[in-house]
Design a protein around this motif. Structure first.
Motif, PDB file in Angstrom:
ATOM      1  N   LEU A  71       0.803  -1.220   0.000  1.00 56.51           N
ATOM      2  CA  LEU A  71       0.000   0.000   0.000  1.00 56.51           C
ATOM      3  C   LEU A  71       0.839   1.274   0.000  1.00 56.51           C
ATOM      4  O   LEU A  71       0.501   2.244  -0.653  1.00 56.51           O
ATOM      5  CB  LEU A  71      -0.929   0.006   1.220  1.00 56.51           C
ATOM      6  N   ASN A  72       1.903   1.285   0.755  1.00 59.15           N
ATOM      7  CA  ASN A  72       2.754   2.469   0.878  1.00 59.15           C
ATOM      8  C   ASN A  72       4.059   2.241   0.141  1.00 59.15           C
ATOM      9  O   ASN A  72       5.107   2.069   0.732  1.00 59.15           O
ATOM     10  CB  ASN A  72       3.028   2.790   2.352  1.00 59.15           C
ATOM     11  N   ASN A  73       3.980   2.258  -1.165  1.00 57.32           N
ATOM     12  CA  ASN A  73       5.125   1.948  -2.008  1.00 57.32           C
ATOM     13  C   ASN A  73       5.635   3.239  -2.636  1.00 57.32           C
ATOM     14  O   ASN A  73       5.131   3.676  -3.673  1.00 57.32           O
ATOM     15  CB  ASN A  73       4.710   0.926  -3.067  1.00 57.32           C
ATOM     16  N   ASP A  74       6.643   3.827  -2.015  1.00 52.61           N
ATOM     17  CA  ASP A  74       7.185   5.097  -2.511  1.00 52.61           C
ATOM     18  C   ASP A  74       7.847   4.981  -3.878  1.00 52.61           C
ATOM     19  O   ASP A  74       7.967   5.963  -4.600  1.00 52.61           O
ATOM     20  CB  ASP A  74       8.202   5.668  -1.511  1.00 52.61           C
ATOM     21  N   ASP A  75       8.289   3.781  -4.227  1.00 48.39           N
ATOM     22  CA  ASP A  75       8.975   3.567  -5.501  1.00 48.39           C
ATOM     23  C   ASP A  75       8.057   3.055  -6.606  1.00 48.39           C
ATOM     24  O   ASP A  75       8.517   2.660  -7.668  1.00 48.39           O
ATOM     25  CB  ASP A  75      10.139   2.588  -5.309  1.00 48.39           C
ATOM     26  N   SER A  76       6.771   3.053  -6.358  1.00 44.62           N
ATOM     27  CA  SER A  76       5.812   2.504  -7.308  1.00 44.62           C
ATOM     28  C   SER A  76       5.945   3.120  -8.699  1.00 44.62           C
ATOM     29  O   SER A  76       5.982   2.402  -9.704  1.00 44.62           O
ATOM     30  CB  SER A  76       4.392   2.702  -6.787  1.00 44.62           C
ATOM     31  N   ASP A  77       6.027   4.423  -8.774  1.00 43.37           N
ATOM     32  CA  ASP A  77       6.110   5.098 -10.079  1.00 43.37           C
ATOM     33  C   ASP A  77       7.382   4.701 -10.831  1.00 43.37           C
ATOM     34  O   ASP A  77       7.350   4.500 -12.047  1.00 43.37           O
ATOM     35  CB  ASP A  77       6.066   6.615  -9.917  1.00 43.37           C
ATOM     36  N   LYS A  78       8.481   4.580 -10.119  1.00 45.90           N
ATOM     37  CA  LYS A  78       9.754   4.201 -10.734  1.00 45.90           C
ATOM     38  C   LYS A  78       9.668   2.788 -11.326  1.00 45.90           C
ATOM     39  O   LYS A  78      10.082   2.557 -12.460  1.00 45.90           O
ATOM     40  CB  LYS A  78      10.869   4.274  -9.690  1.00 45.90           C
ATOM     41  N   TYR A  79       9.105   1.866 -10.552  1.00 46.33           N
ATOM     42  CA  TYR A  79       9.000   0.492 -11.042  1.00 46.33           C
ATOM     43  C   TYR A  79       7.950   0.359 -12.146  1.00 46.33           C
ATOM     44  O   TYR A  79       8.109  -0.444 -13.061  1.00 46.33           O
ATOM     45  CB  TYR A  79       8.721  -0.485  -9.898  1.00 46.33           C
ATOM     46  N   TRP A  80       6.889   1.143 -12.073  1.00 47.65           N
ATOM     47  CA  TRP A  80       5.886   1.103 -13.142  1.00 47.65           C
ATOM     48  C   TRP A  80       6.495   1.614 -14.448  1.00 47.65           C
ATOM     49  O   TRP A  80       6.264   1.034 -15.514  1.00 47.65           O
ATOM     50  CB  TRP A  80       4.633   1.899 -12.771  1.00 47.65           C
ATOM     51  N   ALA A  81       7.287   2.661 -14.365  1.00 47.99           N
ATOM     52  CA  ALA A  81       7.960   3.180 -15.564  1.00 47.99           C
ATOM     53  C   ALA A  81       8.913   2.130 -16.137  1.00 47.99           C
ATOM     54  O   ALA A  81       8.994   1.964 -17.362  1.00 47.99           O
ATOM     55  CB  ALA A  81       8.712   4.468 -15.236  1.00 47.99           C
ATOM     56  N   ALA A  82       9.594   1.395 -15.273  1.00 52.05           N
ATOM     57  CA  ALA A  82      10.487   0.330 -15.738  1.00 52.05           C
ATOM     58  C   ALA A  82       9.686  -0.771 -16.433  1.00 52.05           C
ATOM     59  O   ALA A  82      10.085  -1.277 -17.486  1.00 52.05           O
ATOM     60  CB  ALA A  82      11.284  -0.245 -14.562  1.00 52.05           C
ATOM     61  N   TYR A  83       8.546  -1.140 -15.849  1.00 49.38           N
ATOM     62  CA  TYR A  83       7.693  -2.162 -16.451  1.00 49.38           C
ATOM     63  C   TYR A  83       7.199  -1.713 -17.821  1.00 49.38           C
ATOM     64  O   TYR A  83       7.291  -2.465 -18.801  1.00 49.38           O
ATOM     65  CB  TYR A  83       6.491  -2.481 -15.543  1.00 49.38           C
ATOM     66  N   VAL A  84       6.691  -0.515 -17.912  1.00 45.29           N
ATOM     67  CA  VAL A  84       6.163  -0.006 -19.183  1.00 45.29           C
ATOM     68  C   VAL A  84       7.277   0.049 -20.230  1.00 45.29           C
ATOM     69  O   VAL A  84       7.062  -0.316 -21.395  1.00 45.29           O
ATOM     70  CB  VAL A  84       5.482   1.369 -18.990  1.00 45.29           C
ATOM     71  N   SER A  85       8.462   0.449 -19.828  1.00 50.60           N
ATOM     72  CA  SER A  85       9.593   0.490 -20.753  1.00 50.60           C
ATOM     73  C   SER A  85       9.938  -0.907 -21.267  1.00 50.60           C
ATOM     74  O   SER A  85      10.121  -1.109 -22.477  1.00 50.60           O
ATOM     75  CB  SER A  85      10.801   1.114 -20.058  1.00 50.60           C
ATOM     76  N   LEU A  86      10.002  -1.886 -20.371  1.00 48.77           N
ATOM     77  CA  LEU A  86      10.275  -3.263 -20.790  1.00 48.77           C
ATOM     78  C   LEU A  86       9.157  -3.800 -21.675  1.00 48.77           C
ATOM     79  O   LEU A  86       9.409  -4.453 -22.691  1.00 48.77           O
ATOM     80  CB  LEU A  86      10.448  -4.166 -19.567  1.00 48.77           C
ATOM     81  N   ARG A  87       7.917  -3.522 -21.305  1.00 50.20           N
ATOM     82  CA  ARG A  87       6.769  -3.969 -22.097  1.00 50.20           C
ATOM     83  C   ARG A  87       6.830  -3.381 -23.497  1.00 50.20           C
ATOM     84  O   ARG A  87       6.618  -4.071 -24.492  1.00 50.20           O
ATOM     85  CB  ARG A  87       5.475  -3.562 -21.394  1.00 50.20           C
ATOM     86  N   ASN A  88       7.177  -2.096 -23.589  1.00 51.45           N
ATOM     87  CA  ASN A  88       7.265  -1.445 -24.891  1.00 51.45           C
ATOM     88  C   ASN A  88       8.426  -2.009 -25.706  1.00 51.45           C
ATOM     89  O   ASN A  88       8.303  -2.202 -26.920  1.00 51.45           O
ATOM     90  CB  ASN A  88       7.402   0.062 -24.741  1.00 51.45           C
ATOM     91  N   ASP A  89       9.559  -2.261 -25.050  1.00 47.25           N
ATOM     92  CA  ASP A  89      10.700  -2.860 -25.742  1.00 47.25           C
ATOM     93  C   ASP A  89      10.328  -4.233 -26.288  1.00 47.25           C
ATOM     94  O   ASP A  89      10.638  -4.568 -27.426  1.00 47.25           O
ATOM     95  CB  ASP A  89      11.904  -2.988 -24.821  1.00 47.25           C
ATOM     96  N   LEU A  90       9.669  -5.038 -25.471  1.00 45.06           N
ATOM     97  CA  LEU A  90       9.267  -6.377 -25.896  1.00 45.06           C
ATOM     98  C   LEU A  90       8.279  -6.327 -27.052  1.00 45.06           C
ATOM     99  O   LEU A  90       8.318  -7.156 -27.952  1.00 45.06           O
ATOM    100  CB  LEU A  90       8.656  -7.149 -24.729  1.00 45.06           C
TER     101      LEU A  90
END
Length: 113
Positions: A71-90
């Motif tokens: 629930l209290n994930n301060d790094d959520s945005d950073k990891y979501w951006a990493a996921y979206v970047s990997l998803r887009n690369d794939l």
């Protein structure tokens, strides 16, 4: 890699050591959601999304889980951006693409584009 081994890898990446059923269930649900997300938009073939044999797919699933866990994930945005970047690369790499992405049928018409 087996599903159990991958679950343990994700759990380790989340820095979780407990065996609480609720936390384990949340992690399992996140893994399933990440796999489905990669497949549903045609980023990867269904078999690849659910087998987790490719290192890039594995990293995408881990990034998804790190973004969505807790629930209290301060790094959520950073990891979501990493996921979206990997998803887009794939999605730009044909060897990972699902058959869904090669469909040339025009929606609602049945005509071939």
């Amino acid at each position: 890699m087996s599903d159990d081994a991958f679950f343990d890898q994700v759990k380790s990446n989340l820095r979780i050591k407990t065996n609480d059923d609720g936390i384990n269930g949340e992690i399992s649900d996140l893994i399933a959601s990440a796999r489905y997300d990669l497949y549903k938009i045609g980023t990867v073939d269904k078999n690849l999304a659910y087998s987790i044999v490719d290192p890039l797919v594995k990293q995408a699933v881990i990034a998804y889980c790190k973004a969505k866990f807790g629930l209290n994930n301060d790094d959520s945005d950073k990891y979501w951006a990493a996921y979206v970047s990997l998803r887009n690369d794939l999605s730009g790499m044909s060897q990972w693409k699902s058959d869904k992405t090669s469909d040339t049928t025009i929606p609602n018409t049945g005509e071939i584009a």
